[in-house]
Design a protein around this motif. Structure first.
Motif, PDB file in Angstrom:
ATOM      1  N   VAL A 151     -26.698 -13.848 -22.129  1.00 47.86           N
ATOM      2  CA  VAL A 151     -25.998 -13.654 -21.013  1.00 47.86           C
ATOM      3  C   VAL A 151     -24.739 -14.444 -21.114  1.00 47.86           C
ATOM      4  CG1 VAL A 151     -25.902 -14.100 -18.602  1.00 47.86           C
ATOM      5  CG2 VAL A 151     -28.201 -13.335 -19.562  1.00 47.86           C
ATOM      6  N   MET A 152     -23.492 -13.470 -20.570  1.00 53.25           N
ATOM      7  CA  MET A 152     -22.239 -13.932 -20.873  1.00 53.25           C
ATOM      8  C   MET A 152     -21.489 -14.132 -19.637  1.00 53.25           C
ATOM      9  SD  MET A 152     -21.548 -11.069 -23.618  1.00 53.25           S
ATOM     10  CE  MET A 152     -19.832 -11.432 -24.261  1.00 53.25           C
ATOM     11  N   ARG A 153     -21.188 -15.282 -19.325  1.00 57.02           N
ATOM     12  CA  ARG A 153     -20.549 -15.614 -17.972  1.00 57.02           C
ATOM     13  C   ARG A 153     -19.335 -14.793 -17.750  1.00 57.02           C
ATOM     14  NH1 ARG A 153     -16.586 -19.485 -16.085  1.00 57.02           N
ATOM     15  NH2 ARG A 153     -16.396 -20.553 -18.221  1.00 57.02           N
ATOM     16  N   ALA A 154     -19.722 -14.010 -16.550  1.00 56.16           N
ATOM     17  CA  ALA A 154     -18.549 -13.301 -15.771  1.00 56.16           C
ATOM     18  C   ALA A 154     -18.188 -12.190 -17.047  1.00 56.16           C
ATOM     19  CB  ALA A 154     -17.271 -13.897 -15.746  1.00 56.16           C
ATOM     20  N   ASN A 155     -19.039 -11.738 -17.778  1.00 59.71           N
ATOM     21  CA  ASN A 155     -18.675 -10.621 -19.004  1.00 59.71           C
ATOM     22  C   ASN A 155     -20.179 -10.029 -19.271  1.00 59.71           C
ATOM     23  OD1 ASN A 155     -16.985  -9.177 -20.606  1.00 59.71           O
ATOM     24  ND2 ASN A 155     -17.119 -10.830 -22.240  1.00 59.71           N
ATOM     25  N   GLY A 156     -21.138  -9.766 -18.581  1.00 56.54           N
ATOM     26  CA  GLY A 156     -22.365  -9.161 -18.948  1.00 56.54           C
ATOM     27  C   GLY A 156     -23.045  -9.654 -19.935  1.00 56.54           C
ATOM     28  N   ALA A 157     -23.610  -8.884 -20.792  1.00 57.08           N
ATOM     29  CA  ALA A 157     -24.796  -9.477 -21.699  1.00 57.08           C
ATOM     30  C   ALA A 157     -24.838  -8.606 -22.961  1.00 57.08           C
ATOM     31  CB  ALA A 157     -26.169  -9.403 -20.892  1.00 57.08           C
ATOM     32  N   VAL A 158     -25.642  -9.270 -23.965  1.00 62.95           N
ATOM     33  CA  VAL A 158     -25.914  -8.519 -25.099  1.00 62.95           C
ATOM     34  C   VAL A 158     -27.374  -8.699 -25.339  1.00 62.95           C
ATOM     35  CG1 VAL A 158     -25.596  -8.486 -27.503  1.00 62.95           C
ATOM     36  CG2 VAL A 158     -23.588  -9.067 -26.060  1.00 62.95           C
ATOM     37  N   VAL A 159     -27.910  -7.457 -25.659  1.00 61.39           N
ATOM     38  CA  VAL A 159     -29.470  -7.506 -26.016  1.00 61.39           C
ATOM     39  C   VAL A 159     -29.810  -6.722 -27.314  1.00 61.39           C
ATOM     40  CG1 VAL A 159     -31.555  -6.624 -25.093  1.00 61.39           C
ATOM     41  CG2 VAL A 159     -29.601  -7.001 -23.453  1.00 61.39           C
ATOM     42  N   VAL A 160     -30.785  -7.426 -27.952  1.00 60.14           N
ATOM     43  CA  VAL A 160     -31.017  -6.769 -29.365  1.00 60.14           C
ATOM     44  C   VAL A 160     -32.559  -6.292 -29.374  1.00 60.14           C
ATOM     45  CG1 VAL A 160     -29.094  -8.317 -30.604  1.00 60.14           C
ATOM     46  CG2 VAL A 160     -31.557  -8.941 -30.658  1.00 60.14           C
ATOM     47  N   GLY A 161     -32.815  -5.515 -30.377  1.00 58.79           N
ATOM     48  CA  GLY A 161     -34.144  -5.043 -30.475  1.00 58.79           C
ATOM     49  C   GLY A 161     -34.238  -4.592 -31.992  1.00 58.79           C
ATOM     50  N   GLU A 162     -35.333  -4.544 -32.488  1.00 58.66           N
ATOM     51  CA  GLU A 162     -35.681  -3.745 -33.770  1.00 58.66           C
ATOM     52  C   GLU A 162     -35.335  -2.491 -33.992  1.00 58.66           C
ATOM     53  OE1 GLU A 162     -39.641  -4.500 -34.885  1.00 58.66           O
ATOM     54  OE2 GLU A 162     -39.781  -6.652 -34.774  1.00 58.66           O
ATOM     55  N   SER A 163     -35.657  -1.745 -32.785  1.00 62.70           N
ATOM     56  CA  SER A 163     -35.010  -0.320 -32.631  1.00 62.70           C
ATOM     57  C   SER A 163     -34.424  -0.216 -31.232  1.00 62.70           C
ATOM     58  CB  SER A 163     -36.279   0.745 -32.649  1.00 62.70           C
ATOM     59  OG  SER A 163     -36.814   0.132 -31.255  1.00 62.70           O
ATOM     60  N   LEU A 164     -33.614   1.105 -31.119  1.00 63.73           N
ATOM     61  CA  LEU A 164     -32.856   1.206 -30.185  1.00 63.73           C
ATOM     62  C   LEU A 164     -33.836   1.390 -28.779  1.00 63.73           C
ATOM     63  CD1 LEU A 164     -29.997   4.237 -30.608  1.00 63.73           C
ATOM     64  CD2 LEU A 164     -30.008   1.877 -29.518  1.00 63.73           C
ATOM     65  N   VAL A 165     -34.941   2.055 -29.054  1.00 62.78           N
ATOM     66  CA  VAL A 165     -36.043   1.869 -27.863  1.00 62.78           C
ATOM     67  C   VAL A 165     -36.081   0.774 -27.314  1.00 62.78           C
ATOM     68  CG1 VAL A 165     -38.187   2.683 -27.440  1.00 62.78           C
ATOM     69  CG2 VAL A 165     -37.044   4.294 -28.765  1.00 62.78           C
ATOM     70  N   GLU A 166     -36.432  -0.315 -28.293  1.00 63.94           N
ATOM     71  CA  GLU A 166     -36.790  -1.682 -27.801  1.00 63.94           C
ATOM     72  C   GLU A 166     -35.489  -2.205 -26.989  1.00 63.94           C
ATOM     73  OE1 GLU A 166     -37.823  -6.050 -29.442  1.00 63.94           O
ATOM     74  OE2 GLU A 166     -38.402  -4.329 -30.664  1.00 63.94           O
ATOM     75  N   ALA A 167     -34.135  -1.984 -27.696  1.00 69.38           N
ATOM     76  CA  ALA A 167     -33.020  -2.726 -27.125  1.00 69.38           C
ATOM     77  C   ALA A 167     -32.738  -2.078 -25.894  1.00 69.38           C
ATOM     78  CB  ALA A 167     -31.887  -2.696 -28.198  1.00 69.38           C
ATOM     79  N   VAL A 168     -32.935  -0.909 -25.647  1.00 65.76           N
ATOM     80  CA  VAL A 168     -32.598  -0.266 -24.103  1.00 65.76           C
ATOM     81  C   VAL A 168     -33.602  -0.746 -23.314  1.00 65.76           C
ATOM     82  CG1 VAL A 168     -32.554   2.017 -22.953  1.00 65.76           C
ATOM     83  CG2 VAL A 168     -31.354   1.726 -25.166  1.00 65.76           C
ATOM     84  N   ALA A 169     -34.882  -0.643 -23.505  1.00 69.38           N
ATOM     85  CA  ALA A 169     -35.967  -1.185 -22.786  1.00 69.38           C
ATOM     86  C   ALA A 169     -35.736  -2.735 -22.168  1.00 69.38           C
ATOM     87  CB  ALA A 169     -37.475  -1.043 -23.388  1.00 69.38           C
ATOM     88  N   LEU A 170     -35.524  -3.416 -23.214  1.00 69.71           N
ATOM     89  CA  LEU A 170     -35.274  -5.061 -23.124  1.00 69.71           C
ATOM     90  C   LEU A 170     -34.066  -5.144 -22.036  1.00 69.71           C
ATOM     91  CD1 LEU A 170     -36.044  -6.559 -26.321  1.00 69.71           C
ATOM     92  CD2 LEU A 170     -37.227  -6.868 -24.217  1.00 69.71           C
ATOM     93  N   SER A 171     -33.116  -4.154 -22.185  1.00 69.46           N
ATOM     94  CA  SER A 171     -31.639  -4.258 -21.436  1.00 69.46           C
ATOM     95  C   SER A 171     -32.272  -4.141 -19.909  1.00 69.46           C
ATOM     96  CB  SER A 171     -30.898  -3.277 -21.733  1.00 69.46           C
ATOM     97  OG  SER A 171     -30.095  -3.504 -22.975  1.00 69.46           O
ATOM     98  N   TRP A 172     -32.994  -3.017 -19.632  1.00 65.01           N
ATOM     99  CA  TRP A 172     -33.556  -2.901 -18.279  1.00 65.01           C
ATOM    100  C   TRP A 172     -34.343  -4.236 -17.657  1.00 65.01           C
ATOM    101  CZ3 TRP A 172     -37.787  -2.630 -15.035  1.00 65.01           C
ATOM    102  CH2 TRP A 172     -37.554  -2.159 -13.800  1.00 65.01           C
ATOM    103  N   PHE A 173     -35.304  -4.588 -18.609  1.00 68.60           N
ATOM    104  CA  PHE A 173     -36.243  -5.760 -18.357  1.00 68.60           C
ATOM    105  C   PHE A 173     -35.244  -6.859 -17.856  1.00 68.60           C
ATOM    106  CE2 PHE A 173     -39.928  -4.632 -21.367  1.00 68.60           C
ATOM    107  CZ  PHE A 173     -40.235  -3.443 -20.824  1.00 68.60           C
ATOM    108  N   LEU A 174     -34.114  -7.106 -18.724  1.00 65.98           N
ATOM    109  CA  LEU A 174     -33.049  -8.179 -18.338  1.00 65.98           C
ATOM    110  C   LEU A 174     -32.674  -8.261 -16.925  1.00 65.98           C
ATOM    111  CD1 LEU A 174     -31.931 -10.804 -19.667  1.00 65.98           C
ATOM    112  CD2 LEU A 174     -30.130  -9.454 -20.292  1.00 65.98           C
ATOM    113  N   GLU A 175     -32.290  -6.997 -16.605  1.00 64.93           N
ATOM    114  CA  GLU A 175     -31.858  -6.886 -15.369  1.00 64.93           C
ATOM    115  C   GLU A 175     -32.788  -7.037 -14.226  1.00 64.93           C
ATOM    116  OE1 GLU A 175     -28.552  -5.678 -12.382  1.00 64.93           O
ATOM    117  OE2 GLU A 175     -29.113  -7.229 -14.249  1.00 64.93           O
ATOM    118  N   GLU A 176     -33.996  -6.501 -14.432  1.00 64.19           N
ATOM    119  CA  GLU A 176     -34.871  -6.742 -13.458  1.00 64.19           C
ATOM    120  C   GLU A 176     -35.424  -8.184 -13.463  1.00 64.19           C
ATOM    121  OE1 GLU A 176     -38.033  -5.702 -10.775  1.00 64.19           O
ATOM    122  OE2 GLU A 176     -36.202  -4.892 -11.265  1.00 64.19           O
TER     123      GLU A 176
END
Length: 227
Positions: A151-176
């Motif tokens: 998580v980046m102060r005042a600047n969003g976040a970066v999420v990584v995964g083994e695949s795009l499917v994982e990284a996109v899903a984790l992005s939603w999980f993080l916001e939830e």
């Protein structure tokens, strides 16, 4: 310069639009997909929700100068791929609830199922400036270390995964997870009594049963390239 198969361009476009559909990016944000040890494919440099089936990505070297037209913060992707052979995709996102927490120098804790995936909590990058030089991008990648989100102060976040499917899903999980954290803060119930136990956290870190894939299907439903 290495080229990328059509299917990789298509998957990246779907991922970009899925992130926009999930309100995880707006005018700013980008995502990428590793091609091999030395190259990755980054989405077109435009608002992700406006990326069309005609907008191919750009192949970027893991080491070296960014190609012309590629956004400066794609250096973050370079530095992560260079350090993490396990990472197959990177999402640079701007989720609103994460942004609120980050202003308080907080990241979500494992209080429910989605938060468990980031236990004991995503790293914090305590610098609001844009990362447009290699030194800063390298420091962020070092701070991420072996985690799946920073998580980046005042600047969003970066999420990584083994695949795009994982990284996109984790992005939603993080916001939830951030939404739950903010809600509990508003109720004054964000103490340790609402944390999952270590056993509960481990039990909720489930990936079997198409956990990531179902979120991908949800966020990409109706996409022009999946119909």
């Amino acid at each position: 310069m290495r080229s990328a198969p059509h299917e990789h361009h298509r998957e990246l476009r779907i991922a970009a639009r899925a992130l926009a559909r999930g309100h995880l990016v707006h005018a700013y944000g980008h995502c990428s997909l590793r091609l091999d040890a030395d190259h990755f494919l980054v989405c077109a440099a435009k608002p992700m929700g406006t990326i069309t089936p005609d907008d191919d990505g750009t192949v970027v070297p893991v080491s070296g100068a960014l190609p012309e037209g590629v956004l400066g913060e794609v250096r973050i992707h370079q530095q992560i791929y260079a350090r993490r052979p396990d990472v197959g995709a990177v999402c640079r996102i701007m989720p609103p609830q994460i942004g609120v927490l980050a202003l308080l120098k907080r990241t979500p804790k494992p209080r429910h199922g989605f938060g468990a995936y980031f236990a004991p909590g995503p790293a914090l990058w305590d610098d609001p400036r844009l990362l447009r030089d290699d030194v800063a991008a390298a420091r962020l990648a070092d701070t991420l270390d072996a985690g799946n989100a920073i998580v980046m102060r005042a600047n969003g976040a970066v999420v990584v995964g083994e695949s795009l499917v994982e990284a996109v899903a984790l992005s939603w999980f993080l916001e939830e997870a951030a939404r739950v954290e903010v809600s509990l803060m508003q109720m004054g119930e964000d103490g340790d009594h609402t944390l999952l136990t270590a056993d509960e956290t481990a039990a909720r870190q489930v990936v079997a049963g198409r956990v990531y894939e179902r979120m991908w299907d949800h966020l990409s439903f109706g996409d022009p390239e999946t119909i």
